[in-house]
Every structure is written in C-alpha cells, then in structure tokens.
Design an enzyme around this catalytic site. Structure first.
Site, short mmCIF file in Angstrom:
data_model
loop_
_atom_site.label_atom_id
_atom_site.label_comp_id
_atom_site.label_asym_id
_atom_site.label_seq_id
_atom_site.Cartn_x
_atom_site.Cartn_y
_atom_site.Cartn_z
N HIS A 113 44.20 -16.60 -14.51
CA HIS A 113 45.07 -17.05 -13.42
C HIS A 113 46.25 -16.10 -13.24
O HIS A 113 46.57 -15.68 -12.11
CB HIS A 113 45.57 -18.47 -13.71
CG HIS A 113 46.56 -18.99 -12.73
ND1 HIS A 113 46.22 -19.83 -11.68
CD2 HIS A 113 47.91 -18.79 -12.62
CE1 HIS A 113 47.30 -20.12 -10.98
NE2 HIS A 113 48.35 -19.51 -11.53
N GLU A 114 46.90 -15.74 -14.33
CA GLU A 114 48.07 -14.85 -14.25
C GLU A 114 47.66 -13.44 -13.83
O GLU A 114 48.38 -12.79 -13.07
CB GLU A 114 48.80 -14.81 -15.59
CG GLU A 114 49.35 -16.16 -16.05
CD GLU A 114 50.23 -16.82 -15.00
OE1 GLU A 114 50.86 -16.10 -14.19
OE2 GLU A 114 50.29 -18.06 -14.96
N HIS A 127 47.33 -13.23 -10.11
CA HIS A 127 48.60 -13.05 -9.41
C HIS A 127 48.98 -11.57 -9.32
O HIS A 127 49.44 -11.08 -8.29
CB HIS A 127 49.72 -13.81 -10.12
CG HIS A 127 49.73 -15.28 -9.84
ND1 HIS A 127 49.61 -15.80 -8.58
CD2 HIS A 127 49.85 -16.35 -10.68
CE1 HIS A 127 49.65 -17.13 -8.64
NE2 HIS A 127 49.80 -17.48 -9.89
N GLU A 184 49.03 -20.24 -5.59
CA GLU A 184 48.51 -20.90 -6.79
C GLU A 184 47.05 -21.29 -6.61
O GLU A 184 46.24 -21.13 -7.52
CB GLU A 184 49.36 -22.13 -7.14
CG GLU A 184 50.79 -21.82 -7.56
CD GLU A 184 50.86 -20.96 -8.82
OE1 GLU A 184 49.94 -21.03 -9.65
OE2 GLU A 184 51.84 -20.21 -8.94
#
Length: 274
Positions: free
Chosen positions: A135-136, A139, A203
C-alpha cells in the site's frame, strides 16, 4: 501503475492549490512592496524547500530510524520483491515508535521513504505486513505523496499571508490579533478541503494497487482491521495531524466526514474483499 482518474484529480487539485499560492504571492508582493521577479523566484524556491522540509519533518516528528536489515530481513525481502513487481526503486525503510500500529510513505519514485511502527510489526502477520508495505509503495509509485506534502505546505503559507493581511490592514490592536488567528485557521481549513478530497481517493487507489501486487486483498483487509482496533485501544499516539494524513489509517478525531483525510475503514475493507 497508471490511474488516469487519480492523475486527473491531482492535476485539478494541483491547479487549485497553485491558484491559492499565486494569490498569496500577489498579496505578499503588495503588502511588502517586493518586485514581481523576486516574488516569482522566491515562490518557486520556497515550494522546493517546503517539499524537502515537509518530507524531513514527517520522518523526524515520529523519531524514525533506519530499519536494520539484519534484524528485519523478511521486511527488506518483501519490499525488494514488491518494488520489482511494481516497477519502482527500493525506498529507504525506517522504523518508529508511534505508539500505534501504522505506517506512512513520503517522497517520490527514486527518493522515497517508508516508515513503519514497531507496534505494527508486532501486531500483524507476515502477509499482512506485506499488504501494508505494498500500500505504501503504491503511494510512492503514484506520486500522490508529493501532492499531500505540498498541499499541506501551501495551505500553511496561504493562512500565514491571510493573517498578515488582516494585521497590516487593521488597527494592530488585540481584536485584530485574534481576528487574524481566526482568519488564518479558516483559510487554511478551506484550502485543505481540496487536499482532503484527493487524500481519500488516493487511499482507495493504493489499496487496489496493493491487492494487485500481492495477489489478493484479504491480507491488507485483515491488516486494516487490526490497525483499526489497535488505534482504538491506544491511549497515546506520537503521530501529529500532518503525518496522520499520510498514514495508512487516519485517526480522525471528532471532525465531520468532510474533513476526514481517509475514507471509512469499513468501506476500504469491503472493497478489498469484494
């Protein structure tokens, strides 16, 4: 990873933020009598410095340190594998004592940093940690962290200029002082509304990218459940409001949904599982 919808939203929000910044520069030029060329050069330099400072401040605010590879070889291996899958360079990995299970990313492709909390590593299973890391990394790959950091900085600058405008045009008494504070807060919140909007959407995109990278949304869904429960039980958190907006799970305290930096975690979990 290309997301036309995310890119379009960031372009629109970026244009709006630039307009706010340009107005603030013109107001500052009129208030202090600075020449146009100096305001333009100063604005460009200030944005660059602010991005660097914002990234540094986020990491420093939680006391992050480099994640030693000899102690956490599995995390480094997971990140290396995910980076190869996602087509990005391995970011700097750091660990922090946030007091809650959480993680965040700052920087851009080729110069990114991922920070995880000690509590998160202790709380989650290996595949769940991998989901959070994916997930990070998403980003960083999507470059949306740059928008968040710059957006927060521009909101602060516009608020400061608004405060000075009130003070310079008023009688410089105690009433003007308190009015300047109120105006600054309102202006900053108004500018941040646009940042909040892109924050919530990014997100969902990062969740989707993470699920694609690890082959399933279930590990990240379980991770979000544990992170949410951990945040609810925690009595103290070392995460400030600005870093909170960058984290995988926001701790929105008492504000309306309009001002939330993250979508409802239940909706994120449902999307990952369905």
């Amino acid at each position: 990873m290309r997301h036309p919808s995310l890119v379009a939203r960031m372009a629109v929000v970026g244009s709006i933020l630039f307009a706010f910044y340009a107005v603030a520069a013109v107001v500052a030029m009129g208030a202090f009598g600075a020449p146009l060329w100096l305001v333009l050069v100063g604005s460009v330099l200030f944005v660059g410095v602010q991005y660097k400072v914002g990234k540094w401040a986020a990491v420093r605010s939680v006391g992050a340190e480099d994640l030693p590879e000899d102690r956490y070889p599995e995390i480094h291996r997971q990140v290396e594998s995910l980076c190869e899958e996602m087509g990005i360079e391995k970011p700097r990995l750091m660990i922090a004592r946030m007091g809650v299970p959480n993680a965040f990313a700052v920087g851009r492709k080729g110069a990114g940093t991922v920070v995880v909390s000690e509590v998160l590593i202790r709380t989650l299973d290996g595949d769940e940690v991998e989901g959070v890391l994916a997930h990070e990394l998403a980003h960083i790959g999507n470059r949306d962290v740059v928008m968040m950091v710059l957006g927060q900085g521009i909101a602060s600058i516009v608020a400061i200029v608004a405060q000075w405008a009130v003070l310079l045009t008023g009688d410089n008494d105690i009433a003007d002082f308190f009015l300047a504070i109120v105006v600054g807060q309102v202006v900053q919140l108004f500018v941040m509304l646009f940042v909040f909007a892109i924050s919530r959407y990014r997100e969902y995109v990062a969740d989707s990218d993470a699920a694609g990278a690890i082959g399933s949304g279930e590990p990240l869904a379980r991770a979000l459940e544990k992170i949410s429960r951990g945040n609810e039980r925690a009595s103290d958190s070392a995460v400030d409001e600005q870093v909170n907006a960058l984290c995988i799970s926001g701790q929105d305290r008492g504000l309306a949904r309009l001002f939330a930096t993250h979508p409802p975690i239940e909706k994120r979990i449902d999307r990952l599982r369905n």
